[in-house]
Write a protein that holds these residues in place. Structure first.
Motif, PDB file in Angstrom:
ATOM      1  N   THR A 234       0.831  -1.202   0.000  1.00 14.85           N
ATOM      2  CA  THR A 234       0.000   0.000   0.000  1.00 14.85           C
ATOM      3  C   THR A 234       0.869   1.256   0.000  1.00 14.85           C
ATOM      4  O   THR A 234       0.591   2.220  -0.734  1.00 14.85           O
ATOM      5  CB  THR A 234      -0.931  -0.003   1.225  1.00 14.85           C
ATOM      6  OG1 THR A 234      -1.763  -1.170   1.192  1.00 14.85           O
ATOM      7  CG2 THR A 234      -1.807   1.243   1.242  1.00 14.85           C
ATOM      8  N   SER A 237       2.355   1.696  -3.468  1.00 14.95           N
ATOM      9  CA  SER A 237       1.343   2.201  -4.404  1.00 14.95           C
ATOM     10  C   SER A 237       1.113   3.696  -4.222  1.00 14.95           C
ATOM     11  O   SER A 237       1.027   4.449  -5.200  1.00 14.95           O
ATOM     12  CB  SER A 237       0.032   1.440  -4.205  1.00 14.95           C
ATOM     13  OG  SER A 237      -1.002   1.987  -4.991  1.00 14.95           O
ATOM     14  N   GLU A 238       1.017   4.124  -2.983  1.00 13.51           N
ATOM     15  CA  GLU A 238       0.797   5.544  -2.705  1.00 13.51           C
ATOM     16  C   GLU A 238       1.959   6.393  -3.214  1.00 13.51           C
ATOM     17  O   GLU A 238       1.755   7.502  -3.731  1.00 13.51           O
ATOM     18  CB  GLU A 238       0.604   5.756  -1.207  1.00 13.51           C
ATOM     19  CG  GLU A 238      -0.713   5.177  -0.681  1.00 13.51           C
ATOM     20  CD  GLU A 238      -0.794   5.208   0.830  1.00 13.51           C
ATOM     21  OE1 GLU A 238       0.258   5.474   1.483  1.00 13.51           O
ATOM     22  OE2 GLU A 238      -1.881   4.949   1.384  1.00 13.51           O
ATOM     23  N   ARG A 239       3.174   5.879  -3.094  1.00 14.82           N
ATOM     24  CA  ARG A 239       4.348   6.628  -3.537  1.00 14.82           C
ATOM     25  C   ARG A 239       4.469   6.650  -5.060  1.00 14.82           C
ATOM     26  O   ARG A 239       5.004   7.597  -5.629  1.00 14.82           O
ATOM     27  CB  ARG A 239       5.605   6.034  -2.907  1.00 14.82           C
ATOM     28  CG  ARG A 239       5.671   6.272  -1.392  1.00 14.82           C
ATOM     29  CD  ARG A 239       6.889   5.618  -0.750  1.00 14.82           C
ATOM     30  NE  ARG A 239       6.927   5.872   0.679  1.00 14.82           N
ATOM     31  CZ  ARG A 239       7.833   5.369   1.515  1.00 14.82           C
ATOM     32  NH1 ARG A 239       8.791   4.571   1.051  1.00 14.82           N
ATOM     33  NH2 ARG A 239       7.790   5.656   2.801  1.00 14.82           N
ATOM     34  N   GLY A 241       1.806   6.630  -7.113  1.00 14.47           N
ATOM     35  CA  GLY A 241       0.779   7.581  -7.533  1.00 14.47           C
ATOM     36  C   GLY A 241      -0.155   7.024  -8.588  1.00 14.47           C
ATOM     37  O   GLY A 241      -0.472   5.827  -8.582  1.00 14.47           O
TER      38      GLY A 241
END
Length: 280
Positions: A234, A237-239, A241
């Motif tokens: 997670t 994924s956030e990093r 984008g």
């Protein structure tokens, strides 16, 4: 019925390697290059292969060095980057991928770590990357004595072989799959000091490099995975984008392709790849 073929080849350092290819009985709509996980081999993806080839997808794969029918000490590679070079050699010279047609790279667990590292260093040609239960961080705390031992001996005794700490029961919820795995003579449960330390280091490095990803990624992970961390996925994924689509499968274990609801995983992955092709 998919057409199956095998091929023996030599890596750039002379290591004997084993490759496989499954061709659908129609003109393929795309090719998927599959990179398997630690301790296993390319032959353990039968259900996934059958689903994808029935949908007109060609699958190519090979056994990592130290795995399956490929050569080398079980669970060992002298250099993580050599395994990346193996992927490049396979794709460029062995796989028979038609680069004029769309192709994707699909990696599971250790194979997902290798896949994203390969894609970052060779970001041309493929249309996207699928990561299944990637190893950015373990879901458990590795034994401190093993980490200390690994760091101490990875230079002086890099081939020291240890248990890979994989809990077989945590792989999937399908007991028949677990039984067939236990009877599979090509499965092993070892990892060398060098590969173990490098594997953990590469995962941490990927979390730091996530913002460098500039190609489409589908990242799938089960939230009941006790082997690799879905929380780390997670964060990755956030990093990354917008280029990364994250799918967390509720209640799923580590091997998404062997879970009782595996066809939902196959369908989700295939639909994502088809949508990526439509965007081109």
């Amino acid at each position: 019925m998919a057409k199956y073929s095998e091929k023996r080849w030599l890596a750039n350092d002379g290591m004997p390697m084993h490759a496989v290819r499954w061709q659908p009985d129609v003109e393929p709509i795309m090719t998927v290059c599959l990179i398997h996980g630690l301790g296993e081999h390319s032959g353990r993806y039968k259900d996934m292969v059958e689903y994808y080839t029935s949908c007109g997808v060609e699958i190519v794969s090979f056994d990592l060095r130290g795995h399956g029918k490929s050569g080398g000490q079980r669970g060992h590679s002298a250099d993580f980057q050599q395994m990346i070079r193996d992927i490049k050699c396979f794709i460029d010279e062995v796989s028979n991928i038609d680069v004029a047609k769309p192709w994707f790279i699909y990696g599971h667990s250790l194979g997902a770590t290798l896949t994203i590292q390969y894609a970052l260093s060779h970001p041309i040609g493929f249309k996207g990357v699928v990561l299944s239960s990637p190893l950015f961080k373990p879901a458990f705390e590795p034994a401190k004595w093993k980490l200390l031992l690994g760091r101490l001996v990875q230079t002086g005794w890099p081939t020291l072989s240890l248990s890979n700490e994989i809990n077989e029961v945590a792989l999937c919820r399908d007991k028949e799959i677990l039984k067939s795995r236990a009877e599979d003579s090509l499965i092993h449960h070892r990892i060398s000091a060098r590969l173990g330390i490098q594997m953990l280091s590469e995962g941490e490095q990927l979390l730091r490099k996530a913002s460098e990803v500039d190609f489409p990624v589908l990242l799938m992970h089960g939230d009941a995975d006790a082997i690799t961390s879905h929380t780390a996925s997670t964060i990755f994924s956030e990093r990354v984008g917008q280029q990364c689509r994250l799918k967390i499968w509720q209640g799923f274990y580590h091997e998404l392709h062997h879970e009782p609801e595996k066809e939902k995983v196959f369908e989700y992955g295939l639909n994502w790849m088809k949508r990526e092709l439509q965007r081109l």
